[in-house]
Scaffold this active site. Sequence first.
Site, short mmCIF file in Angstrom:
data_model
loop_
_atom_site.label_atom_id
_atom_site.label_comp_id
_atom_site.label_asym_id
_atom_site.label_seq_id
_atom_site.Cartn_x
_atom_site.Cartn_y
_atom_site.Cartn_z
N HIS B 119 0.85 -1.21 0.00
CA HIS B 119 0.00 0.00 0.00
C HIS B 119 0.88 1.25 0.00
CE1 HIS B 119 -3.50 2.55 1.37
NE2 HIS B 119 -2.50 3.27 1.85
N GLU B 120 1.85 1.30 0.91
CA GLU B 120 2.67 2.51 1.03
C GLU B 120 3.50 2.75 -0.24
OE1 GLU B 120 0.80 3.23 4.40
OE2 GLU B 120 2.04 4.59 3.22
N HIS B 123 1.77 4.69 -2.74
CA HIS B 123 1.94 6.14 -2.56
C HIS B 123 3.29 6.59 -3.09
CE1 HIS B 123 -1.72 6.49 -0.31
NE2 HIS B 123 -1.29 5.88 0.77
N HIS B 129 -5.37 7.51 -2.17
CA HIS B 129 -6.23 6.47 -1.60
C HIS B 129 -7.41 6.18 -2.52
CE1 HIS B 129 -4.61 7.00 2.72
NE2 HIS B 129 -4.04 5.95 2.10
#
Lengths: 82, 399
Positions: B119-120, B123, B129
């Site tokens: 997930h990170e 980014h 998101h």
Amino acid sequence: LPVAPETENEDMHFAQKYLENFYDFKEDKSSLFKSTNLAHMADKIREMQAFFGLEVTGELNRKTMDMMKQPRCGIPDVRSYS
Amino acid sequence: TFPQNPRWKKEDVTYRILNYTPDMLQADVDEAIAKAFQLWSSVTPLRFNRLYSGDADIMISFASGFHGDFYSFDGPGGTLAHAYPPSRGIGGDAHFDEDENWTKFTTYSGYNLFLVAAHELGHSLGLGHSNVFGALMYPIYMAKDTRNYRLHQDDINGIQALYGPPRESPAFPTKAFLPQETTEMPPMEEPTQMSPREEPTEMAPTKRPEDCDPHLTFDAITTLRGEILFFKGSYVWRKSPYFSQIEHDTISTFWPSLAAGFDAAYEIDKKDRVIFFKDNQYWAVSGYRIEPGFPKPIQNLGFPRTVKKIDAAVHDQNTKKTYIFVGNKYWSFDENTQSMERGYPRKIAADFQGIGHTVDAAFQKNGHFYFFHGSNQYEVDIKNKKLVRKMKSNSWFDC
């Protein structure tokens, strides 16, 4: 699940911090009227509820608090990320 | 994506792991991070090269509390990690909160580093998101089976909007997947999920009975922190003093490993504890957490081997005794001494006037016991154990 009701004030504080962190809520310290901030906070609660597909009420109901208490990523959900 | 769609203007991106969490073997951290990068490289032209010194595009570190940027971590729970969109300096960097318990498994006791890192790094590559429940870029952590982990189409659409599809593949949406997991995984627990955008798919193959079905029966009922929870199969009906409407959930929403349902349940509110019974075992939970060391055999409570399952249980907070019903008899368990009272079992009909049959479920509220038998409910005064009135089992649902 529910949390002990005596934590309602804590919930309000927690929610304000959550909305500041992830939904770019800024408390208007200069405002003489608490109601202005509450109205602004209700808008941000609606924004968060809409993001997560919750019923958009602008109220800090249990489902909204439950969602706010879920472990998550620290990046804001709203675009004004600086 | 982020404002102005920041992205890496090259296909070869470098990363460096600056430090390690003591929660995991370094090799497991290396593997989790590498697998997380592989997830994104499998659906884009990007290639990730690991550096062991100097400046890399994506610097990965573990830290707690204030750690040099404007976004301090907050201790266990809450914020697990954060990462910065592509740019010079801190851009692309990913920080993981050392106050969390990091693990390579997907258990209740920690956060899976691969899932959070994937997930990170989304980014770090420029993704924001997603509000699509089940997407990797959804902001809330959900424990999922990481074997054969696949990116949600929403994640693939997002990253390919920034970098396009992988070089060698045709320009159509691809399913990113991981090679077969080499590490042995403990039995998967259901993903902990909050109320998603689409209604949770019900666990049980059968349909949830209607609230006002006059033939509605229950397997178990308990109070919990001021609410009343009615259980049938894998379904839960929640009656809250704060909200007028009945909430419909599944057991797996709260206790995924107990999704099969219960025979009986009771709350010891002074201890914020609920005991669930299923067949010849019982569990103690506090909120979402199943207490360590459970399940235990019901014989630990003092039942003879002939007792194979419990019908119902209800705690009397005044006497600190718990009445446990099996067939036409009941036992009294002393929560203080943690032992069965002498002189039990006794016949239910002998002590509870008007309850001349077995009890399917029971709970106590406002000085009364509520006993359920089939689609009927019996309100009994706790003090004199006298029957007050008979009602339908779903009278609490305001039909």
